[in-house]
Motif scaffolding. Structure first.
Motif, short mmCIF file in Angstrom:
data_model
loop_
_atom_site.label_atom_id
_atom_site.label_comp_id
_atom_site.label_asym_id
_atom_site.label_seq_id
_atom_site.Cartn_x
_atom_site.Cartn_y
_atom_site.Cartn_z
N SER A 85 18.76 -7.39 42.34
CA SER A 85 19.44 -6.39 42.88
C SER A 85 20.79 -6.09 42.06
O SER A 85 21.22 -7.27 41.57
N TRP A 86 21.29 -5.00 42.06
CA TRP A 86 22.61 -4.58 41.25
C TRP A 86 23.52 -3.65 41.92
O TRP A 86 23.12 -3.01 42.72
N ASP A 87 24.84 -3.87 41.55
CA ASP A 87 25.77 -2.81 41.52
C ASP A 87 25.91 -2.33 40.40
O ASP A 87 25.46 -2.81 39.41
N CYS A 88 26.74 -1.17 40.18
CA CYS A 88 26.68 -0.59 38.81
C CYS A 88 27.32 -1.60 37.83
O CYS A 88 26.82 -1.42 36.48
N SER A 89 28.61 -2.14 37.95
CA SER A 89 29.12 -2.99 36.98
C SER A 89 28.30 -4.19 36.74
O SER A 89 28.42 -4.76 35.63
N THR A 106 34.10 -6.24 36.92
CA THR A 106 34.36 -5.01 37.72
C THR A 106 34.37 -3.89 36.54
O THR A 106 34.79 -4.27 35.43
N THR A 107 34.23 -2.66 37.08
CA THR A 107 34.40 -1.39 36.14
C THR A 107 35.54 -1.55 35.39
O THR A 107 35.85 -1.24 34.23
N GLN A 108 36.70 -1.66 35.98
CA GLN A 108 38.19 -1.56 35.65
C GLN A 108 38.42 -2.92 34.54
O GLN A 108 38.88 -2.44 33.49
N GLN A 109 37.92 -3.83 35.06
CA GLN A 109 37.99 -5.02 34.00
C GLN A 109 37.22 -4.68 32.59
O GLN A 109 37.79 -4.89 31.61
N ILE A 110 35.98 -4.20 32.73
CA ILE A 110 35.40 -3.97 31.54
C ILE A 110 36.05 -3.02 30.72
O ILE A 110 36.17 -3.25 29.59
N TYR A 111 36.47 -1.60 31.29
CA TYR A 111 37.11 -0.83 30.55
C TYR A 111 38.29 -1.36 29.76
O TYR A 111 38.60 -0.90 28.68
N ARG A 112 39.20 -2.25 30.52
CA ARG A 112 40.40 -2.57 29.89
C ARG A 112 39.80 -3.75 28.64
O ARG A 112 40.41 -3.80 27.81
N ALA A 113 39.00 -4.49 29.11
CA ALA A 113 38.62 -5.60 28.00
C ALA A 113 37.91 -5.10 26.71
O ALA A 113 38.12 -5.79 25.69
N VAL A 114 36.95 -3.87 26.87
CA VAL A 114 36.35 -3.58 25.51
C VAL A 114 37.56 -2.61 24.87
O VAL A 114 37.55 -1.61 25.40
N ARG A 135 37.97 5.00 37.48
CA ARG A 135 36.74 4.22 36.75
C ARG A 135 36.10 3.42 37.69
O ARG A 135 35.79 2.18 37.60
N THR A 136 35.77 3.81 38.86
CA THR A 136 35.25 3.02 39.93
C THR A 136 33.58 3.09 39.60
O THR A 136 32.85 2.37 40.53
N HIS A 137 32.77 3.65 38.69
CA HIS A 137 31.65 3.78 38.57
C HIS A 137 31.26 3.57 37.00
O HIS A 137 31.94 4.43 36.25
N VAL A 138 30.05 3.10 36.65
CA VAL A 138 29.59 2.93 35.35
C VAL A 138 28.10 3.10 35.08
O VAL A 138 27.42 2.66 36.05
N GLY A 139 27.89 3.48 33.97
CA GLY A 139 26.47 3.67 33.97
C GLY A 139 26.43 3.22 32.20
O GLY A 139 27.18 3.45 31.59
N ILE A 140 24.92 2.88 31.80
CA ILE A 140 24.73 2.54 30.43
C ILE A 140 24.34 3.78 29.92
O ILE A 140 22.98 4.29 30.37
N TYR A 141 24.72 4.33 28.99
CA TYR A 141 24.19 5.50 28.23
C TYR A 141 22.73 5.15 27.63
O TYR A 141 22.99 4.23 26.69
N VAL A 142 21.86 5.71 27.53
CA VAL A 142 20.54 5.32 26.96
C VAL A 142 19.96 6.42 25.79
O VAL A 142 19.15 6.38 25.12
#
Length: 178
Positions: A85-89, A106-114, A135-142
């Motif tokens: 089971s997953w949430d977006c981040s 978290t989404t915000q931490q990921i955006y700042r870190a990368v 930036r409360t939701h993230v998806g993986i572009y395929v």
């Protein structure tokens, strides 16, 4: 007999011009052409390193995307970081962890870190796309206009078409593993 030297800034002895006294050497400096050769070699090395880094990132992205595809159908769970089971981040983090890249939670931490940011039009498979003002939701572009994400409570991980709605809610993208 005269000798040729090809070191940077070296002087080279050559035969004199036609009509000059036999055996009179001429001096010619090689600094300009040697410097150009050195600059070309350095530029080629830098380009090669960048190409290698991009190729490595592309392979990691393929692993992350493949892993995300395998999670399709898993239930959404707030705070879920898999497996099962997953949430977006959590899905983004887990997919890239499978590819050997550690991301924050978290989404915000990921955006700042990368550090490598990408635009909507510049997105490649494996990039993480962020939505909504905070930036409360993230998806993986395929690729091909699709992403895999864990949308919300009561739903499952799914692959969706990036419609005009998502474009209007887009608030940045990153390329992990670069």
């Amino acid at each position: 007999m005269l000798t040729t030297t090809a070191a940077l800034g070296a002087t080279l002895l050559t035969a004199g011009p036609a009509g000059a006294a036999a055996g009179t050497p001429q001096r010619v400096t090689l600094a300009a052409s040697s410097t150009k050769a050195t600059s070309t070699k350095t530029a080629a090395t830098t380009t090669s390193a960048a190409t290698s880094r991009a190729a490595k990132q592309s392979k990691r992205a393929a692993v992350a995307v493949k892993y995300a595809y395998k999670q399709i159908g898993d239930p959404y769970r707030y705070g879920g970081s898999g497996p099962g089971s997953w949430d977006c981040s959590g899905l983004a983090q887990g997919s890239w962890r499978k590819a050997g890249v550690k991301l924050p939670r978290t989404t915000q931490q990921i955006y700042r870190a990368v550090k490598h940011k990408v635009s909507w039009k510049g997105a490649k498979a494996g990039d993480l796309l962020f939505f909504y003002g905070g930036r409360t939701h993230v998806g993986i572009y395929v690729g091909h206009g699709y992403m895999i994400h864990a949308p919300h409570s009561g739903s499952h991980v799914k692959k969706i078409k990036l419609t005009h709605y998502y474009k209007s809610q887009f608030h940045g993208g990153v390329r992990p593993g670069y």
